[in-house]
Design a protein around this motif. Structure first.
Motif, PDB file in Angstrom:
ATOM      1  N   PHE A 104      41.810  86.988 -29.503  1.00  0.00           N
ATOM      2  CA  PHE A 104      41.432  86.084 -30.597  1.00  0.00           C
ATOM      3  C   PHE A 104      42.158  84.760 -30.425  1.00  0.00           C
ATOM      4  O   PHE A 104      43.238  84.683 -29.840  1.00  0.00           O
ATOM      5  N   TRP A 105      41.537  83.727 -30.946  1.00  0.00           N
ATOM      6  CA  TRP A 105      42.140  82.397 -30.936  1.00  0.00           C
ATOM      7  C   TRP A 105      41.567  81.585 -32.096  1.00  0.00           C
ATOM      8  O   TRP A 105      40.535  81.937 -32.664  1.00  0.00           O
ATOM      9  N   CYS A 106      42.278  80.552 -32.415  1.00  0.00           N
ATOM     10  CA  CYS A 106      41.906  79.736 -33.571  1.00  0.00           C
ATOM     11  C   CYS A 106      41.138  78.510 -33.101  1.00  0.00           C
ATOM     12  O   CYS A 106      41.515  77.846 -32.126  1.00  0.00           O
ATOM     13  N   ARG A 107      40.070  78.253 -33.797  1.00  0.00           N
ATOM     14  CA  ARG A 107      39.277  77.066 -33.500  1.00  0.00           C
ATOM     15  C   ARG A 107      39.532  76.037 -34.590  1.00  0.00           C
ATOM     16  O   ARG A 107      39.268  76.293 -35.766  1.00  0.00           O
ATOM     17  N   GLN A 108      40.052  74.881 -34.189  1.00  0.00           N
ATOM     18  CA  GLN A 108      40.470  73.866 -35.152  1.00  0.00           C
ATOM     19  C   GLN A 108      39.809  72.533 -34.824  1.00  0.00           C
ATOM     20  O   GLN A 108      39.477  72.243 -33.676  1.00  0.00           O
ATOM     21  N   ALA A 109      39.652  71.697 -35.841  1.00  0.00           N
ATOM     22  CA  ALA A 109      39.047  70.365 -35.672  1.00  0.00           C
ATOM     23  C   ALA A 109      40.140  69.313 -35.754  1.00  0.00           C
ATOM     24  O   ALA A 109      40.977  69.354 -36.658  1.00  0.00           O
ATOM     25  N   ASP A 110      40.143  68.388 -34.798  1.00  0.00           N
ATOM     26  CA  ASP A 110      41.126  67.308 -34.858  1.00  0.00           C
ATOM     27  C   ASP A 110      40.588  66.175 -35.733  1.00  0.00           C
ATOM     28  O   ASP A 110      39.509  66.260 -36.312  1.00  0.00           O
ATOM     29  N   CYS A 147      49.290  81.698 -36.483  1.00  0.00           N
ATOM     30  CA  CYS A 147      48.622  82.427 -37.563  1.00  0.00           C
ATOM     31  C   CYS A 147      48.148  81.509 -38.679  1.00  0.00           C
ATOM     32  O   CYS A 147      47.597  81.994 -39.662  1.00  0.00           O
ATOM     33  N   ASP A 148      48.386  80.213 -38.550  1.00  0.00           N
ATOM     34  CA  ASP A 148      47.936  79.257 -39.571  1.00  0.00           C
ATOM     35  C   ASP A 148      46.562  78.747 -39.155  1.00  0.00           C
ATOM     36  O   ASP A 148      46.427  77.716 -38.506  1.00  0.00           O
ATOM     37  N   CYS A 149      45.557  79.517 -39.533  1.00  0.00           N
ATOM     38  CA  CYS A 149      44.207  79.202 -39.053  1.00  0.00           C
ATOM     39  C   CYS A 149      43.200  79.565 -40.132  1.00  0.00           C
ATOM     40  O   CYS A 149      43.382  80.529 -40.890  1.00  0.00           O
ATOM     41  N   HIS A 150      42.112  78.796 -40.198  1.00  0.00           N
ATOM     42  CA  HIS A 150      41.064  79.044 -41.175  1.00  0.00           C
ATOM     43  C   HIS A 150      39.846  79.709 -40.550  1.00  0.00           C
ATOM     44  O   HIS A 150      39.011  80.261 -41.262  1.00  0.00           O
ATOM     45  N   LYS A 167      35.489  91.389 -38.461  1.00  0.00           N
ATOM     46  CA  LYS A 167      34.776  91.233 -39.730  1.00  0.00           C
ATOM     47  C   LYS A 167      35.698  90.697 -40.818  1.00  0.00           C
ATOM     48  O   LYS A 167      35.323  89.793 -41.567  1.00  0.00           O
ATOM     49  N   TRP A 168      36.911  91.264 -40.894  1.00  0.00           N
ATOM     50  CA  TRP A 168      37.834  90.886 -41.976  1.00  0.00           C
ATOM     51  C   TRP A 168      39.111  90.229 -41.448  1.00  0.00           C
ATOM     52  O   TRP A 168      40.105  90.188 -42.158  1.00  0.00           O
ATOM     53  N   ASP A 169      39.094  89.708 -40.229  1.00  0.00           N
ATOM     54  CA  ASP A 169      40.219  88.950 -39.650  1.00  0.00           C
ATOM     55  C   ASP A 169      41.531  89.734 -39.762  1.00  0.00           C
ATOM     56  O   ASP A 169      42.528  89.252 -40.331  1.00  0.00           O
ATOM     57  N   VAL A 171      44.187  90.264 -38.087  1.00  0.00           N
ATOM     58  CA  VAL A 171      45.104  89.816 -37.042  1.00  0.00           C
ATOM     59  C   VAL A 171      46.318  89.174 -37.713  1.00  0.00           C
ATOM     60  O   VAL A 171      46.327  88.925 -38.923  1.00  0.00           O
ATOM     61  N   CYS A 172      47.323  88.930 -36.912  1.00  0.00           N
ATOM     62  CA  CYS A 172      48.563  88.314 -37.392  1.00  0.00           C
ATOM     63  C   CYS A 172      49.162  89.116 -38.551  1.00  0.00           C
ATOM     64  O   CYS A 172      49.454  90.289 -38.399  1.00  0.00           O
ATOM     65  N   ASP A 173      49.262  88.508 -39.713  1.00  0.00           N
ATOM     66  CA  ASP A 173      49.898  89.186 -40.843  1.00  0.00           C
ATOM     67  C   ASP A 173      49.082  90.362 -41.367  1.00  0.00           C
ATOM     68  O   ASP A 173      49.607  91.204 -42.097  1.00  0.00           O
ATOM     69  N   SER A 174      47.808  90.436 -41.029  1.00  0.00           N
ATOM     70  CA  SER A 174      46.950  91.530 -41.491  1.00  0.00           C
ATOM     71  C   SER A 174      46.738  92.599 -40.425  1.00  0.00           C
ATOM     72  O   SER A 174      45.942  93.522 -40.637  1.00  0.00           O
ATOM     73  N   ALA A 175      47.448  92.494 -39.307  1.00  0.00           N
ATOM     74  CA  ALA A 175      47.215  93.445 -38.215  1.00  0.00           C
ATOM     75  C   ALA A 175      47.625  94.861 -38.598  1.00  0.00           C
ATOM     76  O   ALA A 175      47.073  95.837 -38.073  1.00  0.00           O
ATOM     77  N   TRP A 176      48.572  95.014 -39.522  1.00  0.00           N
ATOM     78  CA  TRP A 176      49.017  96.354 -39.899  1.00  0.00           C
ATOM     79  C   TRP A 176      47.910  97.159 -40.576  1.00  0.00           C
ATOM     80  O   TRP A 176      47.933  98.395 -40.571  1.00  0.00           O
ATOM     81  N   LYS A 177      46.923  96.479 -41.132  1.00  0.00           N
ATOM     82  CA  LYS A 177      45.827  97.185 -41.793  1.00  0.00           C
ATOM     83  C   LYS A 177      44.968  97.961 -40.797  1.00  0.00           C
ATOM     84  O   LYS A 177      44.315  98.942 -41.172  1.00  0.00           O
TER      85      LYS A 177
END
Length: 635
Positions: A104-110, A147-150, A167-169, A171-177
């Motif tokens: 996974f990776w974050c897609r961001q707009a500059d 992990c700071d991604c929208h 489906k429910w992202d 990853v990162c802080d939610s990976a334990w789920k």
């Protein structure tokens, strides 16, 4: 035995009562008023007569009368227990696809409206992959927090376009789920085995099977409609609970349908069909593409099992063992009609005996009764510990192979990872067939446990020694040699530990009496579930304490080797029908006796009541002169 001969001789000892309760040779009581308390004594009803031994000898009398597996209807029933194994294989291995941790990776707009990517960390321990992650796109700009991604973008390796993680992202802080979701199915299986096993001994195997099918359709299809991960995990628990009822009831029915010579091979065929589901699962996922469609496709085949309400009868062996003779007679007549048999072939008189006993009340037993036994509870506990150890240490070997395969970079393909694990399991089952056929249940279990212990101890001890030796300047040994040895030991350990777990379940099903076979199977299958549960627990703690975890299970293998020697051998033996039969399953020597050599252990026929030992001094005068102390006649 000597005790029986002394009782039969009756010299100076306490005389035995006749069938009506009177003592032979005793004088009649003098006429007169009865003594105080005689009314209460006479009010006690006499003990019920024992059931006919012919009806309790299912493998020796009832099954031959029905034709064994020669009857076409019995073969059809065995086939019907094989077909659902494919659907069970789909359900058991669905977590590898529904909960696979993708890249996974974050897609961001500059500020100029252009898009850049910032990499995340695809945690491969989430699905047990043994290969390293593929390279992720490099960031084009910025040092933002990972992990700071929208908006996350995913690359799923398991053939799906979208799964539960994406489906429910999760990853990162939610990976334990993700690990909690894996817990839910396994914990549901554990509770399901324990509860449905006990209920199956009271209401029968058929109701448990049919109600489990109905509820797995309800909960399994609702899983595909989950709106969040909490709903998904909760419904997966109930799906696992119902799946456990199906697995346990089919296993018990399969064992109870077969004669002694065919039990193991028919069980192994079911295992191969279940592994076929494991091998076909990647193709099924590639066809479905979406996790919700995949979940529905896995559950919908259970609709076919609703027909079992009409075509699948209750276990005749369980009906006979619990003395439900009226239902047993109806089922026997049904089987004879299906097989087009003539009741005149009933040489031993099973049907007439059923007519005599048809008014007898049923006797159902709970697994709790095993606590009061002398040998049976020990056998069940030993096999539960074996099952727990086999499936628990399997994860240790798999995790050890993960790291070393990642260093060797053989491949970076999810399917190679998946099929490596499946291939080892298949090779293990193929090896079990000749080994158990030649060495028996106890000998085969002992051999595979010894291999597991050796692989574990060599991996923990010898490889550490090699690692220290390789650090010396003139040793000429690189770390790659150690990694290759570790990989080899891991493969051997996974191969043998899988056989230990599978054989422990089958062994327990054979030595547990029919009246409590559901509860015994529930205990050993729940122990196997606890062993599997160690994998997501270690992943949740980021593999902390992995080495101690491996050491504990390695010590358990040594204890199991000693305990296996205490188990009986059930190869080609009749299944025990009640608890006394299970108590007579006693330990025999591993090697057969030579001709003319007297065994040191008593046989089953000699294991009688020892309550008359205190009478030996009083009845010793009644022993004939040509009889020795162990009941054998002297030459």
């Amino acid at each position: 035995m000597a005790i029986e001969r002394r009782r039969e001789a009756g010299g100076g000892g306490r005389p035995l009562p006749e069938e009506n309760g009177s003592v032979p040779g005793a004088a009649a009581p003098p006429p007169g008023p009865p003594p105080a308390g005689a009314a209460e004594i006479q009010a006690v009803p006499p003990p019920a007569a024992a059931c006919s031994p012919l009806l309790l000898d299912y493998d020796g009398s009832v099954l031959p009368f029905l034709g064994g597996l020669g009857g076409g209807y019995q073969r059809t029933l065995v086939l019907l227990t094989w077909v659902p194994a494919l659907f069970i294989g789909f359900s058991k291995f669905s977590d590898s696809f529904l909960l696979d941790q993708p890249d996974f990776w974050c897609r961001q707009a500059d500020g100029q409206g252009n898009w850049s990517v910032a990499p995340g960390h695809g945690n491969r321990s989430g699905n047990g992959s043994i290969f390293p992650p593929v390279a992720l796109p490099t960031p084009a700009a910025g040092n933002a927090s990972e992990c700071d991604c929208h908006e996350w973008h995913y690359r799923i390796r398991a053939g799906l376009v979208q799964n539960v993680v994406s489906k429910w992202d999760l990853v990162c802080d939610s990976a334990w789920k993700v690990h909690i979701a894996k817990f839910s199915l396994l914990v549901g299986l554990i509770f399901g085995h324990l509860i449905t096993g006990c209920i199956a001994d009271w209401v029968g195997r058929r109701p448990i099977l049919l109600f489990s099918v109905i509820f797995i359709l309800i909960f399994g299809l609702t899983v595909a409609l989950s709106v969040n991960v909490t709903m998904f995990s909760t419904l997966r628990f109930f799906e696992g609970f119902c799946l456990a009822g199906i697995v346990l009831s089919l296993y018990a029915l399969r064992i109870e349908l077969c004669p002694p010579a065919h039990r193991f091979m028919i069980t192994m065929v079911a295992s191969f069909i279940e592994m076929a589901g494991q091998f076909l699962m990647p193709g099924l996922a590639a066809l479905c593409r979406d996790w919700q469609v995949l979940q529905a496709v896995i559950i919908c085949p259970f609709l076919l099992m609703l027909l079992y309400w009409v075509i699948f009868p209750e276990s005749l062996r369980w009906l006979m063992a619990t003395q439900q003779f009226e239902a047993s007679k109806e089922l026997i007549l049904q089987l004879t009609r299906k097989n087009r048999m003539n009741t005149e072939s009933d040489i031993k008189g099973v049907v007439p005996e059923l007519e005599k006993e048809i008014t007898r009340r049923s006797k159902k037993v709970c697994i709790i009764k095993v606590v009061g036994t002398r040998n049976l509870w020990k056998n069940i506990v030993v096999l539960c510990v074996n099952s727990l150890t086999g499936y628990g240490i399997h994860h240790c070997f798999a995790k050890s192979m993960m790291g070393h395969e990642a260093k060797m970079t053989i491949t970076q393909n999810f399917y190679a990872d998946y099929y490596t694990m499946a291939g080892i399991a298949l090779a293990s089952c193929l090896a079990m067939c000749p080994v158990v056929g030649f060495l028996g249940r106890r000998g085969g279990l002992l051999l595979f446990m010894i291999l597991t212990a050796l692989a574990s101890l060599l991996q923990l001890g010898l490889l550490n020694l090699i690692g220290k030796y390789s650090q010396l300047p003139d040793s000429g040994m690189s770390d790659s040699v150690k990694d290759k040895f570790s990989t080899a030991f891991s493969i051997v350990g996974m191969f043998s530990s899988h056989a230990v777990g599978s054989l422990s379940v089958f062994f327990c099903a054979e030595i547990t009496p029919t009246v409590i076979r559901g509860g015994g199977l529930g205990l050993v299958l729940a122990s196997a579930g606890f062993g599997r549960l160690t994998a997501p627990i270690m992943e949740l703690h980021n593999q902390k304490g992995y080495f101690l975890h491996h050491v504990i299970f390695a010590c358990c293998t040594l204890i199991c080797i000693i305990c296996i020697l205490l188990l009986p051998e059930s190869k080609n033996q009749n299944l025990p029908e009640n608890i006394p039969d299970g108590e007579h399953y006693t330990r025999q020597p591993l090697l057969p006796h030579k001709k003319g050599e007297q065994p040191l252990l008593l046989t089953n026929s000699e294991l009688k009541d020892y309550s008359g030992l205190h009478d030996s001094a009083t009845v010793s005068d009644g022993i004939s002169e040509n009889t020795t102390a162990n009941g054998m006649k002297s030459m």
